[in-house]
Design a protein around this motif. Structure first.
Motif, PDB file in Angstrom:
ATOM      1  N   LYS B 186       0.801  -1.218   0.000  1.00 28.04           N
ATOM      2  CA  LYS B 186       0.000   0.000   0.000  1.00 28.04           C
ATOM      3  C   LYS B 186       0.834   1.269   0.000  1.00 28.04           C
ATOM      4  O   LYS B 186       0.464   2.253  -0.628  1.00 28.04           O
ATOM      5  N   GLY B 187       1.892   1.258   0.767  1.00 30.59           N
ATOM      6  CA  GLY B 187       2.674   2.482   0.867  1.00 30.59           C
ATOM      7  C   GLY B 187       4.016   2.219   1.505  1.00 30.59           C
ATOM      8  O   GLY B 187       4.255   1.132   2.058  1.00 30.59           O
ATOM      9  N   VAL B 188       4.902   3.185   1.401  1.00 30.97           N
ATOM     10  CA  VAL B 188       6.210   3.035   2.023  1.00 30.97           C
ATOM     11  C   VAL B 188       6.607   4.351   2.686  1.00 30.97           C
ATOM     12  O   VAL B 188       6.195   5.424   2.253  1.00 30.97           O
ATOM     13  N   THR B 189       7.396   4.208   3.745  1.00 34.06           N
ATOM     14  CA  THR B 189       8.002   5.377   4.361  1.00 34.06           C
ATOM     15  C   THR B 189       9.512   5.216   4.233  1.00 34.06           C
ATOM     16  O   THR B 189      10.079   4.249   4.753  1.00 34.06           O
ATOM     17  N   VAL B 190      10.117   6.142   3.514  1.00 31.32           N
ATOM     18  CA  VAL B 190      11.562   6.081   3.323  1.00 31.32           C
ATOM     19  C   VAL B 190      12.224   6.760   4.520  1.00 31.32           C
ATOM     20  O   VAL B 190      11.871   7.890   4.878  1.00 31.32           O
ATOM     21  N   GLY B 191      13.147   6.045   5.147  1.00 33.56           N
ATOM     22  CA  GLY B 191      13.729   6.539   6.389  1.00 33.56           C
ATOM     23  C   GLY B 191      14.820   7.568   6.180  1.00 33.56           C
ATOM     24  O   GLY B 191      15.409   7.674   5.100  1.00 33.56           O
ATOM     25  N   LYS B 192      15.043   8.347   7.234  1.00 35.81           N
ATOM     26  CA  LYS B 192      16.209   9.238   7.265  1.00 35.81           C
ATOM     27  C   LYS B 192      17.357   8.499   7.938  1.00 35.81           C
ATOM     28  O   LYS B 192      17.130   7.588   8.737  1.00 35.81           O
ATOM     29  N   VAL B 193      18.567   8.931   7.634  1.00 38.36           N
ATOM     30  CA  VAL B 193      19.713   8.350   8.331  1.00 38.36           C
ATOM     31  C   VAL B 193      19.814   9.005   9.702  1.00 38.36           C
ATOM     32  O   VAL B 193      19.888  10.228   9.815  1.00 38.36           O
ATOM     33  N   ILE B 194      19.759   8.166  10.724  1.00 38.11           N
ATOM     34  CA  ILE B 194      19.754   8.664  12.097  1.00 38.11           C
ATOM     35  C   ILE B 194      21.016   8.161  12.789  1.00 38.11           C
ATOM     36  O   ILE B 194      21.337   6.977  12.721  1.00 38.11           O
ATOM     37  N   ASP B 195      21.717   9.037  13.448  1.00 38.71           N
ATOM     38  CA  ASP B 195      22.945   8.639  14.129  1.00 38.71           C
ATOM     39  C   ASP B 195      22.891   9.147  15.561  1.00 38.71           C
ATOM     40  O   ASP B 195      22.913  10.346  15.799  1.00 38.71           O
ATOM     41  N   MET B 196      22.770   8.216  16.492  1.00 37.71           N
ATOM     42  CA  MET B 196      22.701   8.626  17.890  1.00 37.71           C
ATOM     43  C   MET B 196      24.069   8.546  18.564  1.00 37.71           C
ATOM     44  O   MET B 196      24.165   8.462  19.789  1.00 37.71           O
ATOM     45  N   GLY B 197      25.113   8.536  17.779  1.00 40.73           N
ATOM     46  CA  GLY B 197      26.458   8.580  18.346  1.00 40.73           C
ATOM     47  C   GLY B 197      26.962   7.258  18.873  1.00 40.73           C
ATOM     48  O   GLY B 197      27.983   7.214  19.564  1.00 40.73           O
ATOM     49  N   GLN B 198      26.264   6.157  18.553  1.00 39.08           N
ATOM     50  CA  GLN B 198      26.715   4.851  19.026  1.00 39.08           C
ATOM     51  C   GLN B 198      27.907   4.365  18.202  1.00 39.08           C
ATOM     52  O   GLN B 198      27.940   4.545  16.985  1.00 39.08           O
ATOM     53  N   THR B 199      28.869   3.730  18.867  1.00 36.03           N
ATOM     54  CA  THR B 199      30.051   3.249  18.139  1.00 36.03           C
ATOM     55  C   THR B 199      30.249   1.743  18.282  1.00 36.03           C
ATOM     56  O   THR B 199      31.165   1.190  17.678  1.00 36.03           O
ATOM     57  N   ASP B 200      29.407   1.082  19.079  1.00 36.68           N
ATOM     58  CA  ASP B 200      29.653  -0.327  19.390  1.00 36.68           C
ATOM     59  C   ASP B 200      29.171  -1.235  18.264  1.00 36.68           C
ATOM     60  O   ASP B 200      27.979  -1.478  18.113  1.00 36.68           O
ATOM     61  N   ALA B 201      30.119  -1.740  17.466  1.00 38.71           N
ATOM     62  CA  ALA B 201      29.754  -2.616  16.356  1.00 38.71           C
ATOM     63  C   ALA B 201      29.258  -3.967  16.854  1.00 38.71           C
ATOM     64  O   ALA B 201      28.765  -4.776  16.075  1.00 38.71           O
ATOM     65  N   ASN B 202      29.412  -4.231  18.170  1.00 31.29           N
ATOM     66  CA  ASN B 202      28.862  -5.458  18.743  1.00 31.29           C
ATOM     67  C   ASN B 202      27.468  -5.251  19.297  1.00 31.29           C
ATOM     68  O   ASN B 202      26.934  -6.106  19.984  1.00 31.29           O
ATOM     69  N   ASP B 203      26.893  -4.103  19.040  1.00 36.72           N
ATOM     70  CA  ASP B 203      25.551  -3.841  19.543  1.00 36.72           C
ATOM     71  C   ASP B 203      24.830  -2.931  18.561  1.00 36.72           C
ATOM     72  O   ASP B 203      24.474  -1.807  18.873  1.00 36.72           O
TER      73      ASP B 203
END
Lengths: 119, 336, 153
Positions: B186-203
């Protein structure tokens, strides 16, 4: 001869320190950092004359951990400096550690030839 | 009239919703042992799938999945107008190679683990725009190719952090058609790139949760929908840690009691030692193209919002200490 | 220096960080420590047993230590190839990283991993991808210590 239980205790404790560092700093400190940290730490302590007492106490418990490898490099260097002076500073470390490094490279290569990664 | 189909900030709705007429999912052995093993079209016996390398196995998985989906409609690759696909490998080689073999006109996508929603969104827009009749949207990932590219050599003895996730070995493909029978997009919502400052590639689940909730919130606002409009809002691969954070964010943003689940949590059993849950493009792709669409077909789910989430970093940016930019695209699929 | 928007963004990030820190499961430190202690201790004890055996046969301590290192490296390489070392490492953590066997595991794992890219630019070039830095730092410190000794004497 160093008794086995002393090697167990000293070696085990050195590993526990590494575990605490990794768990407390997750995810910053990876196993690669631990390897580098131990060899560097062992080498510095050895240069200050502080690692040999640990080796006297724990035997393989202090030499098998990678800090012992750093100790071996530094002691080899110091010995060579006494004999050859400046040149010894460059040749002594690798000479002392030659067996371990070569074994790691050769066995690593041979295993890679024989086995395939699992999965 | 420009933007006639756009609603609110980031959402588009379709005049003639494209139909998901056929789909297929292929998964690895571990995914096959999970709770949905019966719902996938094919479960690999091993991670090499008869190939010499894992990379080749991954591309074969994608190729075969597309073929299986087409088979269900008795179509051949040449009957398809466009293939939209992506994966996690450098230069998205799995998709490139699969497209080479399939000989379908191809556009490669990179949206990290959000790729399934990205390919569906674009495909639906192209169909509703009357450019094409039939488009295949697909995505895949392979545990070992991802592991060696993003983390450690696979045989190195490394303890996994409890928050770390398990990249799924899985591929999913959907045949979208301008008309036909099946669930409609029916429809799509295209997301924005959001960066909350996280750096943990294991999480990465925690880093991506903010993007997922932002997209869900925007979608509901743009279309003026209640939070329980959807029978299921399913995020791509937040895992247990990430989805618990998403639930807290729902409260914070006033999204009341949504019917929310996460593909990364659903895909495996608790006992399978996958850390926080599954991840990878294939995680949401196979859950959608296996159990979820099956449930829609049976009428158990009428309205589904797939919110595939992606972490858009690379090993290089991680080594350089940069934070993890994240994205989430939402795709609304409804059964009439 | 910061615009109000940037400040708000910083506060949002901090709040998010706090949220994550509450939700994120912590590693089970006590269990990990016990595993690391026992496995690391056992590997060292095995080394000591070999050294003592060689000493009792009249081999010098330096040679016995070197030979022991080589044997441990061989065993670690073998078990990495068989796929067991990696499984041990999941539990033992630092207990299987800190001993020289962990160094060998890092080398063998890298070599194995890149086998499919060929023996020269795969295995040969990548064999030190994880363990190489340890040698770099080990050598640099050793030479530095040596130089200091030269200039002090």
């Amino acid at each position: 001869m160093v008794p086995l239980y002393m090697a167990f205790l000293v070696g085990g404790l050195l590993c526990v320190i590494g575990q605490i560092i990794m768990d407390a700093t997750k995810p910053t400190i990876t196993p690669g950092h631990i390897l580098v940290g131990y060899i560097t730490g062992g080498a510095i302590l050895s240069g200050l004359g502080l690692y040999q007492p640990l080796v006297n106490l724990g035997g393989a418990g202090a030499t098998v951990p990678l800090s012992g490898f750093g100790h071996l490099l530094v002691q080899g260097t110091l010995k060579a400096v006494e004999q050859k002076g400046l040149l010894g500073a460059f040749s002594g470390g690798v000479e002392a550690a030659a067996a371990g490094i070569t074994a790691a490279i050769v066995f690593g290569y041979v295993v890679a030839v024989i086995f395939n990664p699992k999965g | 009239m420009p933007g006639r189909k756009k609603r609110g900030q980031q959402t588009v709705v379709f005049d003639n919703p494209p139909v998901l007429t056929a789909w297929a999912a292929v998964v690895g052995p571990k995914e096959g042992e999970g709770p949905w093993g019966q719902d996938f079209d094919y479960v690999l016996d091993d991670y090499l799938y008869g190939e010499q390398t894992w990379e080749l196995a991954e591309y074969k998985m994608l190729r075969e999945t597309v073929k299986m989906a087409l088979n269900k409609r008795n179509l051949l690759p040449e009957d398809v107008d466009l293939l939209l696909a992506g994966d996690l490998l450098n230069q998205i080689v799995a998709s490139n190679f699969a497209a080479r073999d399939l000989e379908i006109p191809f556009m490669g996508l990179y949206g990290a683990c959000s790729t399934m929603a990205e390919s569906l969104s674009l495909g639906a827009m192209l169909l509703d725009g009357d450019y094409y009749e039939r488009v295949v949207a697909a995505a895949c990932s392979h545990h070992y190719t991802a592991e060696r590219q993003y983390r450690f050599p696979t045989q190195q003895g490394v303890q996994k952090a409890p928050s770390a996730q398990w990249t799924a070995t899985a591929a999913g493909a959907v045949l979208l058609e301008a008309s036909g029978s099946g669930p409609g997009l029916k429809g799509v919502t295209v997301g924005k790139v959001i960066d909350m400052g996280q750096t943990d590639a294991n999480d990465m689940g925690s880093a991506m949760a903010a993007a997922a909730v932002h997209t869900i919130k925007t979608h509901l606002d743009d279309l003026n929908l209640e939070s329980d409009y959807y029978d299921l809002i399913v995020s791509g691969d937040l895992g247990q840690v990430g989805s618990s954070i998403a639930r807290q964010l729902f409260v914070r943003y006033g999204i009341i009691d949504p019917n929310y689940k996460d593909c990364g949590v659903l895909l495996y059993d608790q006992s399978q030692a996958v850390g926080s849950g599954g991840s990878g493009c294939g995680c949401s792709a196979c859950m959608l193209c296996g159990p979820l669409l099956k449930k829609m077909q049976k009428g158990e789910i009428k309205r589904l919002l797939l919110v595939a989430t992606g972490a858009l970093m690379s090993p290089v940016t991680s080594f350089q200490g940069q934070s993890i930019p994240c994205i989430a695209h939402a795709v609304a699929i409804e059964m009439d | 220096m910061h615009t109000p928007e940037q400040k708000i963004k910083e506060i949002e990030k901090q709040e998010y960080e706090d949220l994550i820190n509450q939700a994120k499961p912590k590693p089970n430190l006590a269990r990990n420590m016990v595993w690391a202690f026992v496995v690391g201790g056992l590997i060292c004890m095995l080394g000591q047993w070999m050294i003592n055996l060689m000493l009792s046969r009249g081999i010098s301590l330096a040679d016995a230590s070197s030979a022991t290192s080589c044997i441990l490296i061989f065993l670690a390489a073998l078990f990495t190839g068989l796929g067991y070392y990696n499984e041990l490492g999941q539990r033992a953590g630092a207990g299987s990283i800190v001993p020289i066997t962990g160094f060998a595991n890092a080398i063998v794992a890298s070599a194995l991993e890149y086998k499919r890219e060929g023996y020269i630019f795969g295995v040969g070039a990548r064999i030190f991808s994880v363990a190489g830095p340890t040698l770099v730092f080990g050598f640099v410190i050793a030479v530095l210590v040596g130089l200091i000794r030269v200039f002090l004497s």
